[in-house]
Design an enzyme around this catalytic site. Sequence first.
Site, mmCIF file in Angstrom:
data_model
loop_
_atom_site.group_PDB
_atom_site.id
_atom_site.type_symbol
_atom_site.label_atom_id
_atom_site.label_comp_id
_atom_site.label_asym_id
_atom_site.label_seq_id
_atom_site.Cartn_x
_atom_site.Cartn_y
_atom_site.Cartn_z
ATOM 1 N N ARG A 66 0.819 -1.225 0.000
ATOM 2 C CA ARG A 66 0.000 0.000 0.000
ATOM 3 C C ARG A 66 0.853 1.276 0.000
ATOM 4 O O ARG A 66 0.461 2.294 0.571
ATOM 5 C CB ARG A 66 -0.942 0.025 1.206
ATOM 6 C CG ARG A 66 -1.994 -1.060 1.197
ATOM 7 C CD ARG A 66 -3.148 -0.662 0.295
ATOM 8 N NE ARG A 66 -4.290 -1.562 0.439
ATOM 9 C CZ ARG A 66 -5.404 -1.237 1.083
ATOM 10 N NH1 ARG A 66 -5.549 -0.071 1.635
ATOM 11 N NH2 ARG A 66 -6.384 -2.098 1.144
ATOM 12 N N ARG B 235 -2.639 7.026 1.067
ATOM 13 C CA ARG B 235 -3.017 8.295 1.716
ATOM 14 C C ARG B 235 -1.994 8.903 2.664
ATOM 15 O O ARG B 235 -2.113 10.050 3.027
ATOM 16 C CB ARG B 235 -4.347 8.109 2.454
ATOM 17 C CG ARG B 235 -5.529 8.049 1.522
ATOM 18 C CD ARG B 235 -6.707 7.398 2.198
ATOM 19 N NE ARG B 235 -6.371 6.021 2.515
ATOM 20 C CZ ARG B 235 -7.192 5.164 3.125
ATOM 21 N NH1 ARG B 235 -8.364 5.561 3.529
ATOM 22 N NH2 ARG B 235 -6.819 3.916 3.354
ATOM 23 N N ARG C 169 -5.771 12.646 -5.238
ATOM 24 C CA ARG C 169 -7.028 12.029 -4.810
ATOM 25 C C ARG C 169 -8.114 13.070 -4.526
ATOM 26 O O ARG C 169 -9.309 12.776 -4.641
ATOM 27 C CB ARG C 169 -6.720 11.190 -3.569
ATOM 28 C CG ARG C 169 -7.830 10.505 -2.894
ATOM 29 C CD ARG C 169 -8.364 9.343 -3.694
ATOM 30 N NE ARG C 169 -9.385 8.706 -2.888
ATOM 31 C CZ ARG C 169 -10.575 9.240 -2.662
ATOM 32 N NH1 ARG C 169 -10.902 10.380 -3.223
ATOM 33 N NH2 ARG C 169 -11.448 8.622 -1.882
ATOM 34 N N ASP D 235 -6.908 -1.745 -7.360
ATOM 35 C CA ASP D 235 -7.486 -2.390 -6.180
ATOM 36 C C ASP D 235 -7.865 -3.821 -6.532
ATOM 37 O O ASP D 235 -8.153 -4.126 -7.687
ATOM 38 C CB ASP D 235 -8.722 -1.634 -5.689
ATOM 39 C CG ASP D 235 -9.032 -2.007 -4.246
ATOM 40 O OD1 ASP D 235 -8.403 -1.437 -3.340
ATOM 41 O OD2 ASP D 235 -9.869 -2.910 -4.024
ATOM 42 N N TYR E 136 -15.198 -10.801 -0.024
ATOM 43 C CA TYR E 136 -15.820 -9.484 -0.266
ATOM 44 C C TYR E 136 -17.122 -9.618 -1.056
ATOM 45 O O TYR E 136 -18.094 -8.916 -0.804
ATOM 46 C CB TYR E 136 -14.858 -8.559 -1.016
ATOM 47 C CG TYR E 136 -13.820 -7.944 -0.110
ATOM 48 C CD1 TYR E 136 -14.173 -6.966 0.812
ATOM 49 C CD2 TYR E 136 -12.490 -8.345 -0.158
ATOM 50 C CE1 TYR E 136 -13.229 -6.410 1.663
ATOM 51 C CE2 TYR E 136 -11.540 -7.790 0.691
ATOM 52 C CZ TYR E 136 -11.923 -6.822 1.598
ATOM 53 O OH TYR E 136 -10.993 -6.282 2.433
HETATM 54 O O1 CP3 Z 1 0.124 -1.260 -2.658
HETATM 55 C C1 CP3 Z 1 -0.160 -0.262 -3.363
HETATM 56 O O2 CP3 Z 1 0.302 0.857 -3.163
HETATM 57 C C2 CP3 Z 1 -1.078 -0.455 -4.558
HETATM 58 C C3 CP3 Z 1 -2.407 -0.125 -4.313
HETATM 59 C C4 CP3 Z 1 -3.381 -1.030 -3.580
HETATM 60 C C5 CP3 Z 1 -4.621 -0.540 -3.119
HETATM 61 N N1 CP3 Z 1 -5.359 -1.591 -2.690
HETATM 62 C C6 CP3 Z 1 -5.041 0.862 -3.162
HETATM 63 C C7 CP3 Z 1 -6.090 1.349 -2.245
HETATM 64 C C8 CP3 Z 1 -3.355 -2.410 -3.332
HETATM 65 C C9 CP3 Z 1 -2.248 -3.410 -3.567
HETATM 66 C C10 CP3 Z 1 -4.627 -2.740 -2.781
HETATM 67 C C11 CP3 Z 1 -5.017 -4.130 -2.448
HETATM 68 C C12 CP3 Z 1 -6.214 -4.349 -1.629
HETATM 69 N N2 CP3 Z 1 -7.420 -3.713 -1.700
HETATM 70 C C13 CP3 Z 1 -6.320 -5.366 -0.653
HETATM 71 C C14 CP3 Z 1 -5.251 -6.377 -0.315
HETATM 72 C C15 CP3 Z 1 -4.186 -5.789 0.525
HETATM 73 C C16 CP3 Z 1 -4.566 -5.562 1.947
HETATM 74 O O3 CP3 Z 1 -4.428 -4.430 2.384
HETATM 75 O O4 CP3 Z 1 -4.940 -6.538 2.614
HETATM 76 C C17 CP3 Z 1 -7.608 -5.277 -0.083
HETATM 77 C C18 CP3 Z 1 -8.155 -6.143 1.009
HETATM 78 C C19 CP3 Z 1 -8.301 -4.237 -0.776
HETATM 79 C C20 CP3 Z 1 -9.703 -3.800 -0.579
HETATM 80 C C21 CP3 Z 1 -9.777 -2.408 -0.118
HETATM 81 N N3 CP3 Z 1 -9.507 -1.300 -0.908
HETATM 82 C C22 CP3 Z 1 -10.116 -1.944 1.167
HETATM 83 C C23 CP3 Z 1 -10.471 -2.834 2.332
HETATM 84 C C24 CP3 Z 1 -10.080 -0.553 1.112
HETATM 85 C C25 CP3 Z 1 -10.525 0.403 2.177
HETATM 86 C C26 CP3 Z 1 -9.640 0.386 3.342
HETATM 87 C C27 CP3 Z 1 -8.657 1.497 3.242
HETATM 88 O O5 CP3 Z 1 -7.454 1.226 3.403
HETATM 89 O O6 CP3 Z 1 -9.121 2.613 3.048
HETATM 90 C C28 CP3 Z 1 -9.655 -0.160 -0.183
HETATM 91 C C29 CP3 Z 1 -9.422 1.204 -0.677
HETATM 92 C C30 CP3 Z 1 -8.030 1.531 -1.142
HETATM 93 N N4 CP3 Z 1 -7.296 0.741 -1.972
HETATM 94 C C31 CP3 Z 1 -7.290 2.716 -0.865
HETATM 95 C C32 CP3 Z 1 -6.066 2.601 -1.548
HETATM 96 C C33 CP3 Z 1 -4.966 3.607 -1.626
HETATM 97 C C34 CP3 Z 1 -7.765 3.876 -0.050
HETATM 98 C C35 CP3 Z 1 -8.817 4.607 -0.822
HETATM 99 C C36 CP3 Z 1 -8.652 6.094 -0.929
HETATM 100 O O7 CP3 Z 1 -7.632 6.622 -1.406
HETATM 101 O O8 CP3 Z 1 -9.632 6.757 -0.585
#
Ligand code: CP3
Length: 350
Positions: A27, A31, A40, A76, A153
């Site tokens: 990640r 943010r 964003r 994502d 999910y």
């Molecule tokens: O690693 C990276 O930098 C690449 C980007 C990336 C995102 N999501 C961007 C994201 C990756 C590799 C993911 C994978 C992902 N997404 C997973 C597996 C990894 C993990 O953390 O277990 C999962 C379970 C998701 C599903 C998901 N997407 C959730 C649960 C959420 C909300 C929780 C949160 O952290 O806000 C997201 C949103 C998300 N995906 C954000 C980002 C940067 C935040 C959204 C935003 O910018 O408003």
Amino acid sequence: MTKLKNDLFLRACKRKKVERTPIWIMRQAGRYLPEYRAVRKKVDFLTMCKTPELAAEVTIQPVDIIGVDAAIIFSDILVIPEAMGMKLEMIESKGPKLYNPIRSISDINRLRKIDPSKDLKYVLDAVSLAKKELSGRVPLIGFAGSPWTLMTYMVEGGGSSRQVGTEIKKFIYNDPKSAHVLLDKIADAVAEYLSAKIEAGADAVQIFDTWGGLLSPADFEEFSLRYIEKIISQIKRKDEPVIVFAKGVHYKLNKLANCGADVIGLDWTMELGKVRSKIGNKVSLQGNLDPTVLYGNEEKIRNEAVKVLKSFGKNNGHIFNLGHGILPDVKPENAKFLVDVVKEESKKFH
Ligand code: CP3
């Protein structure tokens, strides 16, 4: 193809000799970076994913700003359920929501078979663009969710405030046959998607099994591992490494090490050294600093990072990472400090 200027990460994935331990952060495009928040602010999350120029821009930010040894394409895991026909929304400060969750075989039959080159073209375009803009500075990682994590999910309807795990358990225990139909369908989609990402320029791929730890050891094998193995055997690749990150499955490391992956990603509840002596050197290990250590001061971050390096010890086949994603309120300077410390301290281990 541009030759990579820094291929430490790829060498470590194959347990080849490196001068220091490579580091990237799950990640890392997110943010905690003000530069990410600036992009964003202009568009919502899914628009960002679907605009290759913006996705490529934030993919490269952590390479420029904190100096990681690999980029991971900004996207994502939930773009696959969306491409299969589910309506997806990212709800501000609440997380993802998938409408009309899957509860029966008729729901499953309504899901489309995806063609990544059409349905997920925007991701493939982002991969090609990021690859071009990186111009060989560091490798680019592509990723997908594991079938189990994606199914979780799709059945739960998102990571809502309710505890994740009850709906999915009802589903697999009451209707295991349909669960397997769905897992199989997702596995085919993920294999094609990861193959397309490699074709578009990804140098490695990671499969995230974030919810593997919801399962008992036997169920993990039946509902998760089997489909991860299926994907790995179906991915079209030359030498591109496959990484599997499965959270909370310490009880299945031996099996996981034999699933065909080049690298196993570990969460912070395990000791790298102990895992290595248990499973031997057949795979590389990635991880596994507790993400909350980045809330600490520099001394704490240095001490804990060195502990992780020491735990793995002197050998090839370690990729430094956190044990899960970086948290959104971590100070970017702490993330940069960690990267610098690992670059400096890890030389002693090679
Ligand atoms: O690693 C990276 O930098 C690449 C980007 C990336 C995102 N999501 C961007 C994201 C990756 C590799 C993911 C994978 C992902 N997404 C997973 C597996 C990894 C993990 O953390 O277990 C999962 C379970 C998701 C599903 C998901 N997407 C959730 C649960 C959420 C909300 C929780 C949160 O952290 O806000 C997201 C949103 C998300 N995906 C954000 C980002 C940067 C935040 C959204 C935003 O910018 O408003």
